[in-house]
Enzyme design. Structure first.
Site, PDB file in Angstrom:
ATOM      1  N   ASN A 175       0.804  -1.220   0.000  1.00 56.87           N
ATOM      2  CA  ASN A 175       0.000   0.000   0.000  1.00 56.87           C
ATOM      3  C   ASN A 175       0.837   1.271   0.000  1.00 56.87           C
ATOM      4  O   ASN A 175       0.321   2.371  -0.146  1.00 56.87           O
ATOM      5  CB  ASN A 175      -0.929   0.025   1.214  1.00 56.87           C
ATOM      6  N   THR A 176       2.165   1.121   0.140  1.00 58.61           N
ATOM      7  CA  THR A 176       3.025   2.296   0.178  1.00 58.61           C
ATOM      8  C   THR A 176       4.436   1.929  -0.264  1.00 58.61           C
ATOM      9  O   THR A 176       4.790   0.748  -0.364  1.00 58.61           O
ATOM     10  CB  THR A 176       3.063   2.895   1.606  1.00 58.61           C
ATOM     11  N   SER A 213      18.448  -6.853   2.827  1.00 59.43           N
ATOM     12  CA  SER A 213      19.107  -5.567   3.052  1.00 59.43           C
ATOM     13  C   SER A 213      20.605  -5.776   3.187  1.00 59.43           C
ATOM     14  O   SER A 213      21.068  -6.837   3.620  1.00 59.43           O
ATOM     15  CB  SER A 213      18.568  -4.904   4.322  1.00 59.43           C
ATOM     16  N   TYR A 227      17.084  -5.621  13.798  1.00 66.86           N
ATOM     17  CA  TYR A 227      16.807  -5.465  12.363  1.00 66.86           C
ATOM     18  C   TYR A 227      17.813  -6.246  11.536  1.00 66.86           C
ATOM     19  O   TYR A 227      17.441  -6.972  10.602  1.00 66.86           O
ATOM     20  CB  TYR A 227      16.836  -3.986  11.980  1.00 66.86           C
TER      21      TYR A 227
END
Length: 355
Positions: A47-48, A174, A200
């Site tokens: 959605n983004t 990442s 993360y």
């Protein structure tokens, strides 16, 4: 009038060079003209940001797009926008909360019941350096959403992917995996002080390890799986990183960030490339830095750690108990080997964190 021609011309030239330089430094665009007519693409977190731009591009190519999002209001708005932009009516918003195993199972069941095929699965959604928190099932939020959620979703959709082969799975990883470390004794930060950066990085290392292990298990099925670092992208993902909170970073570093940081449209190009490009047909188990295949950091190449992560993850999400995981002979033979040699102070017992 003539006195304005030179300044305008210079400005235009500088602006044009800056745009070209930025595209070059940030990896450029996917040049494939491949279409997706008759194919179905599932994208999480669409959605983004990167996910939304990936959905937009693949919708332009004629694909049937399933957008899995937590916030249904934003997802419906994004889906409506993409349908209008692309004139593709087959763009759908579906409820998916990767912090909930229940939601993931419900989403996967809808896909299996309603969709005839799944040609591309893009595990795009993620959280980055968020405050300490737990998922609905008690997992560390970053490990739970970034790794375990997509681990479960991918496994639940494997039969559909195999039936639709040749098909592709793309995991958004990442560069942060290079400083990640799998702490199997405390994956959810219950024993040590919480470090959001390390949490993360651990989740992103898990993405690469999962990609490589899954690729081995899918050999001969026609399903490929690859991981990709999309580059540094200006999206909502970085809202917890506190960039540009000081006057120095705002005034001095901003121009450099502007040159190096991608727009979501450019950030989506690596995902699009892996989803449609003829160049990567048949490529599996690889790690891409933007659109260039590179070898990941050494800890991401450890096959024993990858296997252990798979086993631990299977127990945590409840797949092993359901008998859904049927490893190939090669994996079974690796699992039958002696226990892994552990770093000092660590136990060889796996899965204790699932108790």
């Amino acid at each position: 009038m003539n006195k304005y021609i030179l300044p305008v011309s210079v400005f235009g030239t500088v602006f044009g060079v800056a745009v070209l330089l930025k595209e070059h430094m940030t990896g450029g665009r996917c040049t494939s003209k491949a279409t997706l007519t008759g194919k179905t693409v599932v994208i999480t977190g669409a959605n983004t940001g990167i996910g939304k731009e990936t959905a937009r591009d693949l919708a332009k190519r004629g694909g049937r797009i399933i957008m899995g999002c937590r916030d249904m209001e934003k997802c419906e708005t994004a889906a409506k926008e993409i349908r209008g932009n692309t004139l593709n009516p087959h763009v759908y918003a579906c409820q998916l909360d990767l912090a909930s195993m229940k939601s993931i199972r419900e989403f996967a069941e809808k896909i299996k019941q309603k969709e005839q095929r799944v040609d591309v699965l893009i595990n795009n959604a993620g959280v980055m350096r968020c405050p300490e928190g737990k998922t609905e099932d008690g997992f560390d939020m970053q490990f739970g959403v970034n790794h375990l959620g997509h681990f479960l979703l991918t496994n639940l959709l494997l039969d559909k992917l195999k039936e639709s082969a040749p098909s592709r799975v793309i995991n958004l990883a990442s560069l942060a995996h290079i400083v990640g470390k799998m702490d199997f004794e405390d994956l959810h930060w219950e024993k040590k002080k919480f470090d959001t950066k390390q949490a993360y990085c651990q989740s992103k290392l898990a993405n690469v390890l999962f990609t490589r292990e899954l690729a081995k298990r899918l050999q001969g099925t026609g399903v490929t799986v690859n991981a990709v670092h999309p580059g540094v992208v200006a999206t909502e993902l970085g809202r917890h990183t506190n960039l540009h909170q000081s006057q120095f970073s705002t005034t001095v570093l901003s121009p450099f960030f502007t040159l190096l940081v991608k727009s979501p449209e450019l950030g989506a190009q690596p995902s699009i490339y892996l989803a449609v490009s003829e160049e990567v047909e048949g490529v599996t188990g690889a790690y891409y830095d933007v659109m260039t295949e590179k070898e990941p950091w050494p800890q991401a190449l450890d096959e024993d750690v990858a296997l252990r992560l798979w086993e631990v993850s299977s127990r945590l999400v409840g797949l092993e108990e359901e008998g859904q995981l049927k490893p190939p002979t090669e994996v079974q033979s690796r699992a039958a080997q002696p226990a892994l040699t552990q770093p000092s102070g660590q136990s060889a017992d796996v899965g204790a964190e699932g108790l």
